[in-house]
Design an enzyme around this catalytic site. Structure first.
Site, PDB file in Angstrom:
ATOM      1  N   CYS A   7       0.892  -1.096  -0.130  1.00 29.15           N
ATOM      2  CA  CYS A   7       0.018   0.003   0.218  1.00 29.15           C
ATOM      3  C   CYS A   7       0.724   1.239  -0.171  1.00 29.15           C
ATOM      4  CB  CYS A   7      -0.755  -0.036   1.103  1.00 29.15           C
ATOM      5  SG  CYS A   7      -0.028   0.176   2.918  1.00 29.15           S
ATOM      6  N   ASN A  10       2.443   1.453   4.576  1.00 30.27           N
ATOM      7  CA  ASN A  10       2.606   0.307   5.018  1.00 30.27           C
ATOM      8  C   ASN A  10       2.141   0.331   6.592  1.00 30.27           C
ATOM      9  OD1 ASN A  10       5.415  -1.852   5.749  1.00 30.27           O
ATOM     10  ND2 ASN A  10       3.359  -2.456   5.320  1.00 30.27           N
ATOM     11  N   CYS A  12      -1.563   0.642   7.248  1.00 29.64           N
ATOM     12  CA  CYS A  12      -3.119   0.396   7.404  1.00 29.64           C
ATOM     13  C   CYS A  12      -3.356  -0.857   6.610  1.00 29.64           C
ATOM     14  CB  CYS A  12      -3.735   1.546   6.961  1.00 29.64           C
ATOM     15  SG  CYS A  12      -3.548   3.054   8.078  1.00 29.64           S
ATOM     16  N   ARG A  13      -3.353  -0.616   5.311  1.00 27.51           N
ATOM     17  CA  ARG A  13      -3.944  -1.719   4.522  1.00 27.51           C
ATOM     18  C   ARG A  13      -3.117  -2.813   4.238  1.00 27.51           C
ATOM     19  NH1 ARG A  13      -5.106   2.332  -0.488  1.00 27.51           N
ATOM     20  NH2 ARG A  13      -3.328   2.809   0.553  1.00 27.51           N
ATOM     21  N   SER A  14      -1.515  -2.775   3.900  1.00 27.52           N
ATOM     22  CA  SER A  14      -1.033  -3.764   3.552  1.00 27.52           C
ATOM     23  C   SER A  14      -0.394  -4.568   4.852  1.00 27.52           C
ATOM     24  CB  SER A  14       0.328  -3.276   2.734  1.00 27.52           C
ATOM     25  OG  SER A  14       1.064  -2.578   3.347  1.00 27.52           O
ATOM     26  N   ASP A 124      -8.186   3.823   0.533  1.00 31.20           N
ATOM     27  CA  ASP A 124      -7.409   4.272   1.887  1.00 31.20           C
ATOM     28  C   ASP A 124      -8.116   4.636   2.936  1.00 31.20           C
ATOM     29  OD1 ASP A 124      -5.403   5.694   3.419  1.00 31.20           O
ATOM     30  OD2 ASP A 124      -4.632   6.729   1.806  1.00 31.20           O
TER      31      ASP A 124
HETATM   32  P1  4NP Z   1      -1.940   2.905   3.907  1.00 34.62           P
HETATM   33  O1  4NP Z   1      -2.544   4.305   4.536  1.00 34.62           O
HETATM   34  O2  4NP Z   1      -1.368   3.182   2.752  1.00 34.62           O
HETATM   35  O3  4NP Z   1      -2.809   1.854   3.758  1.00 34.62           O
HETATM   36  O4  4NP Z   1      -0.762   2.405   5.267  1.00 34.62           O
HETATM   37  C1  4NP Z   1      -1.955   5.333   4.854  1.00 34.62           C
HETATM   38  C2  4NP Z   1      -0.909   5.525   5.811  1.00 34.62           C
HETATM   39  C3  4NP Z   1      -0.490   6.783   6.028  1.00 34.62           C
HETATM   40  C4  4NP Z   1      -0.767   7.723   5.005  1.00 34.62           C
HETATM   41  C5  4NP Z   1      -1.548   7.630   3.967  1.00 34.62           C
HETATM   42  C6  4NP Z   1      -2.075   6.252   3.826  1.00 34.62           C
HETATM   43  N1  4NP Z   1      -0.135   9.188   5.119  1.00 34.62           N
HETATM   44  O5  4NP Z   1      -0.655  10.154   4.381  1.00 34.62           O
HETATM   45  O6  4NP Z   1       0.549   9.269   6.144  1.00 34.62           O
END
Ligand code: 4NP
Length: 156
Positions: A7, A10, A12-14, A124
């Site tokens: 993702c 790294n 939340c989703r992955s 996201d």
């Molecule tokens: P992820 O979510 O890609 O599912 O881990 C996010 C985590 C952090 C951010 C964006 C999406 N951020 O903007 O810091």
């Protein structure tokens, strides 16, 4: 088989994908079939554990949570058999690592494996509410069941 979930951050989703797949494999006594990891296309959160909201969402479903964020590297394109991206931006960012033709075949959108969700991306959840975290885990459970059926349950 080696599977990498990818993702943006790294956190939340992955990591959720990694932990959901590992949990289902553990329940089905299939952990020896697969090694699983996750990575982000961005390095912002390197070294951090999964987001607290995602951790709570997983733990409420009885899913143990482990992992530390890292950024995907070109070496991952070679060492993993399947590289599963969560959204279109992740997919295009992984292609910027310039995979060979053979490596490119291994980069796939996770939602292709979902049987009960028609969305083409795992949204996201970072800037949204609890509903977004629940939806992510619903989609991950859906697609991971299919991954297991397709790649990890044959006895060959
Ligand atoms: P992820 O979510 O890609 O599912 O881990 C996010 C985590 C952090 C951010 C964006 C999406 N951020 O903007 O810091």
């Amino acid at each position: 088989m080696k599977i990498l979930f990818v993702c943006l951050g790294n956190i939340c989703r992955s990591p959720a994908g990694e932990n959901v797949l590992r949990h289902i494999l553990t329940q089905q006594h299939l952990t020896d079939r697969c090694s699983i990891d996750s990575a982000g296309t961005a390095a912002w959160h390197t070294g951090k554990g999964p987001d607290a909201r995602m951790t709570t969402t997983l733990q409420k479903r009885g899913i143990p949570v482990t992992g530390k964020a890292r950024q995907i590297t070109p070496a991952d394109l070679e060492s993993f058999d399947l590289i599963l991206t969560m959204d279109d931006e992740n997919y295009h960012n992984v292609l910027k690592l310039k995979p060979s033709d053979a490596q490119r075949q291994k980069i796939q959108k996770f939602t292709c494996y979902c049987q009960h969700h028609s969305q083409s991306e795992v949204p996201d959840p970072y800037y949204g509410g609890q509903d977004g975290f629940d939806l992510v885990v619903d989609m991950l459970e859906d697609g991971c069941q299919e991954l297991i059926q397709r790649f990890l349950t044959s006895r060959d």
